[in-house]
Write a protein that holds these residues in place. Structure first.
Motif, PDB file in Angstrom:
ATOM      1  N   PRO A   4      33.332  32.477  37.011  1.00 27.28           N
ATOM      2  CA  PRO A   4      32.959  33.017  38.386  1.00 27.28           C
ATOM      3  C   PRO A   4      32.644  34.376  38.303  1.00 27.28           C
ATOM      4  O   PRO A   4      33.250  35.317  37.747  1.00 27.28           O
ATOM      5  CB  PRO A   4      34.288  32.609  39.177  1.00 27.28           C
ATOM      6  N   MET A  28      28.741  33.326  45.377  1.00 28.02           N
ATOM      7  CA  MET A  28      29.480  33.277  43.875  1.00 28.02           C
ATOM      8  C   MET A  28      28.235  32.632  42.867  1.00 28.02           C
ATOM      9  O   MET A  28      27.628  31.782  43.210  1.00 28.02           O
ATOM     10  CB  MET A  28      30.292  31.944  44.091  1.00 28.02           C
ATOM     11  N   TYR A  32      39.474  33.667  47.206  1.00 25.09           N
ATOM     12  CA  TYR A  32      38.308  34.622  47.339  1.00 25.09           C
ATOM     13  C   TYR A  32      37.879  34.878  48.751  1.00 25.09           C
ATOM     14  O   TYR A  32      37.556  33.962  49.541  1.00 25.09           O
ATOM     15  CB  TYR A  32      37.149  33.992  46.555  1.00 25.09           C
ATOM     16  N   TYR A  45      31.739  36.673  41.690  1.00 24.46           N
ATOM     17  CA  TYR A  45      31.867  36.707  42.988  1.00 24.46           C
ATOM     18  C   TYR A  45      31.346  38.031  43.366  1.00 24.46           C
ATOM     19  O   TYR A  45      32.051  39.073  43.295  1.00 24.46           O
ATOM     20  CB  TYR A  45      33.067  36.229  43.576  1.00 24.46           C
ATOM     21  N   SER A  64      27.700  31.408  39.201  1.00 25.11           N
ATOM     22  CA  SER A  64      28.835  30.630  38.221  1.00 25.11           C
ATOM     23  C   SER A  64      28.065  30.154  36.713  1.00 25.11           C
ATOM     24  O   SER A  64      26.887  30.281  36.686  1.00 25.11           O
ATOM     25  CB  SER A  64      29.179  29.518  39.102  1.00 25.11           C
TER      26      SER A  64
END
Length: 340
Positions: free
Chosen positions: A216, A232, A117, A218, A234
């Motif tokens: 995830p 992020m 990422y 992001y 989550s």
């Protein structure tokens, strides 16, 4: 005619950009030149020997989605070389970013890195004299990454297992040391920091590696400092799919026995949203992430590419009596393509 007031060499684009002229003339023209775009000519009339023009409306249009815009202002025999950063300051703050060279364009004190990422650290540097120390080897930041659109705004692609020790405007690196004089190296991550012009202040950022979480989500957003921040979300999000603006028509039925319905769908709009939030945030994380709602540009990472999204609903509230904070946003995803 002379220039009695002019913008700083590097300044914010979304605050007033004032040029003040004095002279006996009745009017004057100001030409704005940028690379790859047509010149923009502004004019104004003097009043009591003074002409004041705000360039911000023009500069904001020329800036578009760029992080920084280099431009020339030509007024008669004068030529000003300026740079407008895609940033904004609040009441009581200076829009002079020339004084902020050598600083990060983020307010995060801790940055989380996830394998695969992207996470770039944006730096307002010194052209060809901004250095970064990788494992004791000193490199010019300009040579490593070049510039974004200007010789003063750089970015460092932060990666796992890299040692980022220091950045400065001098050949001297400024590694973080413990009381014994040893450079601090930890398993969790390295301290990276900028030494400011006067050498009296440091902005330290801890880089911490983390495992990719379940579910995830992001995102990155253009912050108010002229760089991108990353976060992020989550574990749990709520994915919402809905339709709107349905249009139906009733066909002519000639044979009732073979008809399969009385309405046919003519048009439909699809809407997809994600409700995402975070808990257990520090005060610093809350202050940075909560300002995502002000961003003019938000992207989310989907299968290796960034896609533009927008805030559909965002209202955050900080409880000053809590040791940690939480927040929640509703993001509007790109409209789905339908078979209509």
């Amino acid at each position: 005619m002379n220039i009695s007031k002019q913008p700083p060499a590097i300044h914010t684009a979304f605050n007033p950009i004032i040029i003040e002229l004095q002279g006996p003339e009745s009017e004057a023209e100001i030409t704005i030149q940028t690379s790859g775009q047509s010149d923009v000519v502004l004019s104004g009339e003097f009043f009591n020997g003074k002409l004041v023009i705000d360039l911000s409306t023009t500069i904001k249009k020329l800036l578009s989605d760029k992080l920084i815009l280099d431009y020339l202002v030509i007024i008669g025999e004068y030529t000003l070389s300026l740079a407008a950063l895609n940033a904004v300051v609040q009441i009581g703050e200076s829009s002079n970013y020339a004084a902020k060279r050598g600083t990060f364009r983020t307010n995060f004190e801790r940055i989380y890195l996830y394998e695969g990422y992207e996470n770039n650290l944006y730096i307002l540097g010194y052209p060809e004299t901004t250095y970064i120390n990788f494992n004791g080897e000193l490199y010019e930041l300009y040579e490593l990454y070049g510039e974004i659109t200007s010789g003063v705004l750089f970015f460092v692609p932060l990666q796992l297992n890299k040692k980022y020790v220091g950045i400065s405007n001098d050949i001297i690196a400024w590694p973080l040391e413990n009381n014994a004089g040893d450079i601090i190296l930890t398993n969790a991550g390295e301290i990276i920091y900028v030494k400011l012009n006067n050498g009296a202040e440091e902005h330290r950022i801890l880089l911490e590696t983390r495992c990719i979480p379940d579910s995830p989500f992001y995102v990155r957003w253009l912050n108010q400092q002229g760089g991108f921040d990353y976060w992020m979300f989550s574990y749990r999000q709520y994915h919402n799919r809905s339709v709107s603006s349905p249009e139906l028509f009733k066909p002519v039925i000639l044979d009732q026995s073979t008809a399969i319905g009385t309405d046919i769908q003519l048009m439909l709009e699809g809407n997809e949203k994600i409700i995402a939030g975070s808990v257990g945030l520090t005060d610093n994380q809350y202050e940075v992430v909560s300002k995502l709602i002000y961003s003019p540009r938000i992207d989310y990472y989907d299968k290796g590419i960034w896609k533009r999204i927008a805030i559909d609903k965002g209202e955050v509230e900080k409880d000053t009596r809590m040791k940690s904070q939480s927040l929640e946003f509703t993001f509007k995803l790109p409209d789905p393509q339908l078979q209509f």
